[in-house]
Scaffold this active site. Structure first.
Site, PDB file in Angstrom:
ATOM      1  N   ASP A 231      26.536  15.546 -44.081  1.00 24.83           N
ATOM      2  CA  ASP A 231      26.346  15.923 -42.683  1.00 24.83           C
ATOM      3  C   ASP A 231      26.828  14.833 -41.737  1.00 24.83           C
ATOM      4  O   ASP A 231      27.156  13.721 -42.156  1.00 24.83           O
ATOM      5  CB  ASP A 231      24.865  16.200 -42.414  1.00 24.83           C
TER       6      ASP A 231
ATOM      7  N   TYR B 145      22.192  10.353 -54.457  1.00 20.79           N
ATOM      8  CA  TYR B 145      22.163   9.756 -53.120  1.00 20.79           C
ATOM      9  C   TYR B 145      21.249   8.536 -53.152  1.00 20.79           C
ATOM     10  O   TYR B 145      20.303   8.471 -53.934  1.00 20.79           O
ATOM     11  CB  TYR B 145      21.607  10.747 -52.101  1.00 20.79           C
TER      12      TYR B 145
END
Length: 264
Positions: A58, A117
């Site tokens: 994002d 992540y």
């Protein structure tokens, strides 16, 4: 026609995410990582080239090692020369780290078996200006590493992660297979300790990692019991989860292609 896999690092601060976006903002094209790399590939190949990423990040989210492949009609360039050649056309906030050749049927998204992540959190005073783009600066917080890891111990195996999906997520299923989730301490280049949340799964829901991070940190700050996250997970109700942590501290860290391929 060669299938080339790139590993890409980028500072996501000034990008509207990874994915190319056709719409414009006030008449100006929206700046995305995919579009910038495709433009560099076009300059190099003298024709349009499509880049296939392993996943989307994002706006404001970074990547230590995003993976993306493309098909090159050029046979004369050694694959190890692609990083240097492409970096000459790219802005400084995107770097091609390495390149290798893959079989024709390889696809960065569909061949990936897991994605991991890391989320970096500063909890002490005196944050360096050079770090503000890359951490979540949490005030008045002393992490309890034992409680953080006890809370996140439920994040293993096949799980319905609906409680951590952002409104507007368009996934067909909220089930994901989580391989690992844990917290640890790591020193930055200045010797300051940062709290790091690492999570690995076959795939993630929209803003799932940021929502998990915000929720777990909030539970720790409030001294929650170690089963609190499991109760939120089991409820399948986003309203019970905590704040969504900001994108600044989040890095797409690693893409694996050698594990078990699970559902999307």
């Amino acid at each position: 026609m060669r299938n080339i896999l790139l590993y890409i690092s980028y500072d996501g601060t000034d990008f509207c995410g990874w994915q190319r976006q056709d719409r414009a903002d006030d008449g100006k094209p929206m700046r995305t990582v995919q579009a910038e790399v495709e433009l560099a590939l076009e300059k190099m190949h003298k024709q349009k080239i499509t880049l296939y990423g392993s996943g989307r990040t994002d706006s404001g989210v970074h990547a230590y090692a995003q993976a993306a492949n493309f098909y090159s009609p050029i046979d004369s360039i050694p694959v190890q020369n692609y990083p240097r050649a492409l970096n000459a056309f790219l802005p400084q906030d995107i770097r091609i780290v390495s390149a290798c050749e893959k079989p024709e049927d390889f696809n960065s998204r569909f061949s990936a078996t897991s994605r991991s992540y890391r989320y970096f959190i500063n909890f002490s005073e005196g944050l360096s200006a050079s770090q503000t783009r890359y951490v979540w600066d949490v005030k008045n917080y002393t992490p309890n590493l034992e409680r953080l890891n006890a809370l996140s111990s439920c994040l293993r195996g096949e799980l319905d992660c609906a409680s951590f999906a952002a409104s507007g997520d368009q996934s067909l299923s909220t089930n994901r297979y989580l391989d690992n989730a844990h917290f640890f301490m790591q020193k930055d280049i200045f010797g300051k300790e940062l709290l790091v949340f690492e999570i690995e799964a076959n795939a993630f829901l929209w803003k799932m990692v940021r929502t998990l991070t915000g929720t777990i940190v909030n539970l720790d700050k409030n001294g929650a019991d170690v089963d609190a996250l499991k109760r939120i997970l089991d409820a399948k109700d986003r309203t019970l989860a905590g704040v969504t942590a900001p994108p600044t501290g989040l890095f797409l860290w690693e893409i694996k292609f050698d594990g078990v391929r699970r559902h999307v």
